[in-house]
Design a protein around this motif. Structure first.
Motif, PDB file in Angstrom:
ATOM      1  N   PHE A 199       4.195   1.282 -11.535  1.00  0.00           N
ATOM      2  CA  PHE A 199       5.103   2.121 -12.311  1.00  0.00           C
ATOM      3  C   PHE A 199       6.334   2.512 -11.504  1.00  0.00           C
ATOM      4  O   PHE A 199       6.279   2.620 -10.271  1.00  0.00           O
ATOM      5  N   HIS A 200       7.423   2.755 -12.214  1.00  0.00           N
ATOM      6  CA  HIS A 200       8.536   3.475 -11.595  1.00  0.00           C
ATOM      7  C   HIS A 200       8.009   4.863 -11.260  1.00  0.00           C
ATOM      8  O   HIS A 200       7.425   5.544 -12.111  1.00  0.00           O
ATOM      9  N   LEU A 201       8.203   5.294 -10.010  1.00  0.00           N
ATOM     10  CA  LEU A 201       7.615   6.553  -9.556  1.00  0.00           C
ATOM     11  C   LEU A 201       8.690   7.521  -9.063  1.00  0.00           C
ATOM     12  O   LEU A 201       9.003   7.568  -7.864  1.00  0.00           O
ATOM     13  N   THR A 230       4.899  10.491  -7.479  1.00  0.00           N
ATOM     14  CA  THR A 230       3.764   9.595  -7.664  1.00  0.00           C
ATOM     15  C   THR A 230       2.805  10.022  -8.770  1.00  0.00           C
ATOM     16  O   THR A 230       2.104   9.189  -9.336  1.00  0.00           O
ATOM     17  N   LYS A 231       2.761  11.292  -9.109  1.00  0.00           N
ATOM     18  CA  LYS A 231       1.869  11.749 -10.178  1.00  0.00           C
ATOM     19  C   LYS A 231       2.292  11.178 -11.526  1.00  0.00           C
ATOM     20  O   LYS A 231       1.476  11.077 -12.450  1.00  0.00           O
ATOM     21  N   MET A 232       3.566  10.766 -11.640  1.00  0.00           N
ATOM     22  CA  MET A 232       4.077  10.261 -12.913  1.00  0.00           C
ATOM     23  C   MET A 232       3.345   8.986 -13.333  1.00  0.00           C
ATOM     24  O   MET A 232       3.083   8.765 -14.518  1.00  0.00           O
ATOM     25  N   GLY A 233       3.002   8.141 -12.374  1.00  0.00           N
ATOM     26  CA  GLY A 233       2.287   6.916 -12.706  1.00  0.00           C
ATOM     27  C   GLY A 233       0.935   7.194 -13.330  1.00  0.00           C
ATOM     28  O   GLY A 233       0.527   6.528 -14.288  1.00  0.00           O
ATOM     29  N   LEU A 234       0.233   8.187 -12.792  1.00  0.00           N
ATOM     30  CA  LEU A 234      -1.073   8.552 -13.341  1.00  0.00           C
ATOM     31  C   LEU A 234      -0.935   9.100 -14.757  1.00  0.00           C
ATOM     32  O   LEU A 234      -1.746   8.783 -15.637  1.00  0.00           O
ATOM     33  N   LEU A 278      10.046   1.439  -8.395  1.00  0.00           N
ATOM     34  CA  LEU A 278       9.032   0.539  -8.954  1.00  0.00           C
ATOM     35  C   LEU A 278       8.671  -0.548  -7.943  1.00  0.00           C
ATOM     36  O   LEU A 278       7.488  -0.884  -7.771  1.00  0.00           O
ATOM     37  N   TYR A 279       9.660  -1.087  -7.266  1.00  0.00           N
ATOM     38  CA  TYR A 279       9.431  -2.216  -6.375  1.00  0.00           C
ATOM     39  C   TYR A 279       8.847  -1.779  -5.040  1.00  0.00           C
ATOM     40  O   TYR A 279       8.126  -2.551  -4.395  1.00  0.00           O
ATOM     41  N   ALA A 308      -4.970 -13.712  -5.058  1.00  0.00           N
ATOM     42  CA  ALA A 308      -4.024 -14.608  -5.719  1.00  0.00           C
ATOM     43  C   ALA A 308      -4.522 -14.895  -7.130  1.00  0.00           C
ATOM     44  O   ALA A 308      -5.728 -14.974  -7.371  1.00  0.00           O
ATOM     45  N   GLY A 309      -3.611 -15.025  -8.056  1.00  0.00           N
ATOM     46  CA  GLY A 309      -3.963 -15.245  -9.450  1.00  0.00           C
ATOM     47  C   GLY A 309      -4.059 -13.971 -10.253  1.00  0.00           C
ATOM     48  O   GLY A 309      -4.172 -14.012 -11.485  1.00  0.00           O
ATOM     49  N   SER A 310      -4.002 -12.815  -9.568  1.00  0.00           N
ATOM     50  CA  SER A 310      -4.059 -11.527 -10.268  1.00  0.00           C
ATOM     51  C   SER A 310      -2.787 -11.311 -11.074  1.00  0.00           C
ATOM     52  O   SER A 310      -1.682 -11.616 -10.618  1.00  0.00           O
ATOM     53  N   ARG A 311      -2.962 -10.767 -12.265  1.00  0.00           N
ATOM     54  CA  ARG A 311      -1.801 -10.413 -13.086  1.00  0.00           C
ATOM     55  C   ARG A 311      -1.446  -8.954 -12.825  1.00  0.00           C
ATOM     56  O   ARG A 311      -2.292  -8.068 -12.926  1.00  0.00           O
ATOM     57  N   ILE A 312      -0.162  -8.701 -12.528  1.00  0.00           N
ATOM     58  CA  ILE A 312       0.340  -7.363 -12.265  1.00  0.00           C
ATOM     59  C   ILE A 312       1.317  -6.972 -13.372  1.00  0.00           C
ATOM     60  O   ILE A 312       2.246  -7.713 -13.681  1.00  0.00           O
ATOM     61  N   GLY A 313       1.099  -5.806 -13.967  1.00  0.00           N
ATOM     62  CA  GLY A 313       2.048  -5.268 -14.930  1.00  0.00           C
ATOM     63  C   GLY A 313       3.048  -4.375 -14.212  1.00  0.00           C
ATOM     64  O   GLY A 313       2.710  -3.710 -13.232  1.00  0.00           O
ATOM     65  N   LEU A 314       4.284  -4.360 -14.687  1.00  0.00           N
ATOM     66  CA  LEU A 314       5.319  -3.528 -14.080  1.00  0.00           C
ATOM     67  C   LEU A 314       6.064  -2.781 -15.172  1.00  0.00           C
ATOM     68  O   LEU A 314       6.596  -3.398 -16.115  1.00  0.00           O
ATOM     69  N   PHE A 315       6.091  -1.439 -15.029  1.00  0.00           N
ATOM     70  CA  PHE A 315       6.821  -0.613 -15.993  1.00  0.00           C
ATOM     71  C   PHE A 315       8.046  -0.014 -15.322  1.00  0.00           C
ATOM     72  O   PHE A 315       7.939   0.719 -14.342  1.00  0.00           O
TER      73      PHE A 315
END
Length: 392
Positions: free
Chosen positions: A232-234, A237-241, A281-282, A297-304
């Motif tokens: 998440f864009h943070l 850091t509590k915002m992601g939760l 986020l990055y 490797a092979g894991s899918r990561i979501g990014l908001f």
């Protein structure tokens, strides 16, 4: 053809203030900062660092000679620009010795700017598979001393090389995005500090996430079970939760536990740096890569990605084989562990030490700043930068 993140690195200034001590100085219970918003340290930028130098320092250690030759597009995402006309990325050419036959632009939409840059980069690489794009995200979050937003300040930059056949993350095609005119956060051109409606901003962040998540599911036909992690864009850091809580009941107990565990890994760097706007986020994504030793490797990561004002986007990528070989874990660990703690009084002095705006000259002492690239002074409204490595 796979397109995505081939290299990634970050930089944060060598100074920080402890959030417990800042809380005491502000007559606030420390747990409000360390637990309530989830921050432990806040990076403080000295006068010798700005959005240009931080971006250059972030990129300096990830680029080799081949990168410098093949990069033909520089996209600088920031809301801490130093000029209303000249793109900050133009300075990067000289400081890093990049190929002159390149496009350079600056992108602005609050904290969403770097994500816009990555999407532009993806399209450019699709048309020019042999080229590379340097995406820079660099910001100094400033709300002012003794303000409601002070505890969510920070400073830092993330540099990303986007290319074909990426070594770290291959971006997937499906994406969901949203725009709505909202006055939750803004900074007029006459102000060097931001203005924020904190309650509204939190509400919009959550509602944007819920909406783009629903749209993404319809487009992709994926569910929580398909994700190893969501970054998440943070702004803190509590915002992601708060955002993850709105959807994790859609999955199984195993899904919930996996996503919560990886959220913790993804917050570690941000806890010790603070809000870096376009790069947040990055930095979270990089923290996940470098701190979770079990990520496969092979894991899918979501990014908001969320930029107040407001634009939001949810997109995804697949972790590539041997990605760990391309990370700079030791370097980043040293960057964070070697910083100098400031007293609250010293932090306030640094915060109030600003560049002249009347055209007068100022020569800065760059010997106190250990960074390779620094701001050396200003003369006749012109900033002068130094790459110490090139001047040895």
């Amino acid at each position: 053809m796979k397109i995505g993140i081939d290299k990634i690195g970050f930089y944060t200034p060598h100074l920080y203030v402890d959030m417990n001590k800042l809380a005491v100085a502000r007559d606030v219970e420390p747990e409000k900062f360390t637990i309530g918003i989830g921050q432990e340290k806040m990076a403080v930028a000295p006068i010798t660092q700005d959005s240009v130098t931080m971006a250059a320092n972030a990129a300096w250690n990830i680029l080799d000679d081949k990168d410098k030759e093949n990069i033909d597009f520089i996209i600088f995402g920031t809301e801490s620009g130093i000029d209303n006309s000249k793109a900050a990325g133009v300075y990067i050419h000289e400081l890093l010795g990049l190929n002159q036959h390149a496009r350079t632009i600056e992108v602005k939409q609050a904290c969403y700017g770097a994500t816009a840059g990555i999407q532009l980069a993806k399209g450019h690489i699709a048309l020019n598979p042999d080229s590379k794009v340097l995406v820079l995200a660099s910001d100094i979050a400033r709300y002012g001393l003794n303000t409601g937003g002070e505890a969510t300040q920070g400073a830092g930059a993330v540099a990303i090389v986007v290319s074909a056949d990426p070594a770290i993350l291959a971006l997937e095609d499906k994406s969901a995005y949203l725009t709505s005119e909202v006055m939750d956060f803004w900074r007029p051109v006459y102000s060097d500090t931001a203005m924020v409606d904190g309650k509204l901003s939190n509400e919009k962040y959550i509602s944007f996430f819920e909406e783009v998540w629903e749209d993404y599911k319809k487009k992709s036909l994926l569910t929580l079970a398909d994700f190893a992690a969501i970054c998440f864009h943070l702004p803190y850091t509590k915002m992601g939760l708060k955002a993850l809580r709105t959807i994790y009941e859609e999955g199984t107990t195993e899904d919930k536990e996996r996503l919560l565990e990886n959220l913790e890994y993804s917050k570690l760097y941000n806890k010790h740096v603070g809000n870096i706007y376009t790069g947040s986020l990055y930095l979270s994504f990089l923290s996940l890569l470098e701190q979770n030793k079990g990520l496969e490797a092979g894991s899918r990561i979501g990014l908001f990605s969320y930029g107040s004002g407001a634009v939001g986007e949810f997109f995804t990528g697949i972790i590539q084989p041997n990605f760990r070989e391309h990370l700079l874990i030791d370097q980043h660990d040293h960057l964070l562990s070697s910083r100098k703690e400031l007293s609250v009084e010293a932090y306030e002095e640094v915060f109030n030490n600003t560049l002249p705006t009347d055209g007068s000259s100022l020569e800065l002492d760059i010997t106190a700043d250990p960074a390779n690239i620094t701001l050396a002074g200003i003369n006749k409204h012109i900033r002068h930068y130094v790459n110490k490595t090139n001047h040895k």
